[in-house]
Design a protein around this motif. Sequence first.
Motif, PDB file in Angstrom:
ATOM      1  N   UNK A  16      19.693  46.739  43.143  1.00  0.00           N
ATOM      2  CA  UNK A  16      20.755  45.726  43.179  1.00  0.00           C
ATOM      3  C   UNK A  16      22.076  46.339  43.629  1.00  0.00           C
ATOM      4  N   UNK A  17      22.386  47.530  43.150  1.00  0.00           N
ATOM      5  CA  UNK A  17      23.636  48.192  43.508  1.00  0.00           C
ATOM      6  C   UNK A  17      23.657  48.574  44.995  1.00  0.00           C
ATOM      7  N   UNK A  18      22.505  48.821  45.573  1.00  0.00           N
ATOM      8  CA  UNK A  18      22.430  49.220  46.973  1.00  0.00           C
ATOM      9  C   UNK A  18      22.618  48.043  47.925  1.00  0.00           C
ATOM     10  N   UNK A  19      22.376  46.813  47.444  1.00  0.00           N
ATOM     11  CA  UNK A  19      22.531  45.630  48.296  1.00  0.00           C
ATOM     12  C   UNK A  19      23.996  45.326  48.530  1.00  0.00           C
ATOM     13  N   UNK A  20      24.346  44.951  49.743  1.00  0.00           N
ATOM     14  CA  UNK A  20      25.733  44.548  50.001  1.00  0.00           C
ATOM     15  C   UNK A  20      26.041  43.244  49.277  1.00  0.00           C
ATOM     16  N   UNK A  21      27.300  43.075  48.947  1.00  0.00           N
ATOM     17  CA  UNK A  21      27.709  41.840  48.277  1.00  0.00           C
ATOM     18  C   UNK A  21      28.831  42.117  47.311  1.00  0.00           C
ATOM     19  N   UNK A  22      29.080  41.191  46.416  1.00  0.00           N
ATOM     20  CA  UNK A  22      30.139  41.362  45.435  1.00  0.00           C
ATOM     21  C   UNK A  22      31.489  40.982  46.003  1.00  0.00           C
ATOM     22  N   UNK A  23      32.529  41.564  45.443  1.00  0.00           N
ATOM     23  CA  UNK A  23      33.888  41.255  45.886  1.00  0.00           C
ATOM     24  C   UNK A  23      34.623  42.543  46.207  1.00  0.00           C
ATOM     25  N   UNK A  24      35.655  42.398  46.972  1.00  0.00           N
ATOM     26  CA  UNK A  24      36.470  43.553  47.339  1.00  0.00           C
ATOM     27  C   UNK A  24      37.242  44.045  46.113  1.00  0.00           C
ATOM     28  N   UNK A  25      37.591  45.310  46.119  1.00  0.00           N
ATOM     29  CA  UNK A  25      38.326  45.902  45.008  1.00  0.00           C
ATOM     30  C   UNK A  25      39.644  45.159  44.789  1.00  0.00           C
ATOM     31  N   UNK A  26      40.348  44.837  45.852  1.00  0.00           N
ATOM     32  CA  UNK A  26      41.624  44.124  45.726  1.00  0.00           C
ATOM     33  C   UNK A  26      41.442  42.787  45.022  1.00  0.00           C
ATOM     34  N   UNK A  27      40.349  42.090  45.343  1.00  0.00           N
ATOM     35  CA  UNK A  27      40.072  40.803  44.691  1.00  0.00           C
ATOM     36  C   UNK A  27      39.752  41.018  43.214  1.00  0.00           C
ATOM     37  N   UNK A  28      38.996  42.050  42.907  1.00  0.00           N
ATOM     38  CA  UNK A  28      38.669  42.342  41.506  1.00  0.00           C
ATOM     39  C   UNK A  28      39.934  42.653  40.709  1.00  0.00           C
ATOM     40  N   UNK A  29      40.832  43.445  41.295  1.00  0.00           N
ATOM     41  CA  UNK A  29      42.099  43.782  40.631  1.00  0.00           C
ATOM     42  C   UNK A  29      42.930  42.520  40.429  1.00  0.00           C
ATOM     43  N   UNK A  30      42.995  41.676  41.434  1.00  0.00           N
ATOM     44  CA  UNK A  30      43.757  40.427  41.335  1.00  0.00           C
ATOM     45  C   UNK A  30      43.215  39.547  40.211  1.00  0.00           C
ATOM     46  N   UNK A  31      41.905  39.429  40.134  1.00  0.00           N
ATOM     47  CA  UNK A  31      41.300  38.631  39.062  1.00  0.00           C
ATOM     48  C   UNK A  31      41.592  39.223  37.686  1.00  0.00           C
ATOM     49  N   UNK A  32      41.531  40.540  37.589  1.00  0.00           N
ATOM     50  CA  UNK A  32      41.814  41.196  36.306  1.00  0.00           C
ATOM     51  C   UNK A  32      43.260  40.948  35.885  1.00  0.00           C
ATOM     52  N   UNK A  33      44.178  41.048  36.832  1.00  0.00           N
ATOM     53  CA  UNK A  33      45.589  40.799  36.518  1.00  0.00           C
ATOM     54  C   UNK A  33      45.817  39.357  36.098  1.00  0.00           C
ATOM     55  N   UNK A  34      45.127  38.413  36.735  1.00  0.00           N
ATOM     56  CA  UNK A  34      45.236  37.006  36.334  1.00  0.00           C
ATOM     57  C   UNK A  34      44.709  36.819  34.914  1.00  0.00           C
ATOM     58  N   UNK A  35      43.628  37.517  34.596  1.00  0.00           N
ATOM     59  CA  UNK A  35      43.079  37.436  33.238  1.00  0.00           C
ATOM     60  C   UNK A  35      44.047  37.974  32.205  1.00  0.00           C
ATOM     61  N   UNK A  36      44.710  39.084  32.531  1.00  0.00           N
ATOM     62  CA  UNK A  36      45.712  39.641  31.614  1.00  0.00           C
ATOM     63  C   UNK A  36      46.895  38.701  31.470  1.00  0.00           C
ATOM     64  N   UNK A  37      47.327  38.118  32.566  1.00  0.00           N
ATOM     65  CA  UNK A  37      48.466  37.200  32.521  1.00  0.00           C
ATOM     66  C   UNK A  37      48.151  35.981  31.657  1.00  0.00           C
ATOM     67  N   UNK A  38      46.887  35.542  31.710  1.00  0.00           N
ATOM     68  CA  UNK A  38      46.475  34.412  30.880  1.00  0.00           C
ATOM     69  C   UNK A  38      46.600  34.746  29.394  1.00  0.00           C
ATOM     70  N   UNK A  39      46.462  36.020  29.041  1.00  0.00           N
ATOM     71  CA  UNK A  39      46.570  36.443  27.648  1.00  0.00           C
ATOM     72  C   UNK A  39      48.013  36.703  27.219  1.00  0.00           C
ATOM     73  N   UNK A  40      48.920  36.795  28.178  1.00  0.00           N
ATOM     74  CA  UNK A  40      50.306  37.153  27.891  1.00  0.00           C
ATOM     75  C   UNK A  40      50.971  36.183  26.910  1.00  0.00           C
TER      76      UNK A  40
END
Length: 162
Positions: A16-40
């Motif tokens: 599964x890890x070898x297959x292409x797909x998922x999201x870009x690192x920048x998108x993952x960071x953006x989502x994580x920051x949105x999640x933190x902001x939701x907890x603020x």
Amino acid sequence: MRSPHIRNVATSLQRQMARPGGIAVAEAVSRAEQGLEAQRDRTLLILQDKVDALNDLCARRAPETTDEVYAIASALVDMAGFLEIPPFYSAAYILCDAAHRMVAAKAWSWPQVEVHARALTLILANDCRGGDEIDQMLAGLRAVAEHKIQAVNDGPGQAEQG
């Protein structure tokens, strides 16, 4: 005796890890920051509740609650670090350090704790923003804490028990 034979076995996770797909690192960071902001907002409400509890302890000045002051200050440090709000973090850290030192020196000072509680209240009221005034207030908190510690180190009866 035969030497061991090592086999490479591909697991389903490796496939599964070898297959292409998922999201870009920048998108993952953006989502994580949105999640933190939701907890603020929720975390700021918890900070306010903790500061209110600290102010309540100051009003009661019950000797058996000195450990609670340290516990509250420690929790404030943790949450302020999570939210990355440096002014509030600094004020909470100074209180935490001062409470620890007062307990260790057996020289509790409720007025000192009250000054810190008021500073934390003001920082929250200022939306946890910094600035020259806040920097001056933090410098004042450090000076008060150091003055009280020095008074304790200079000899018995010097620290205010108030």
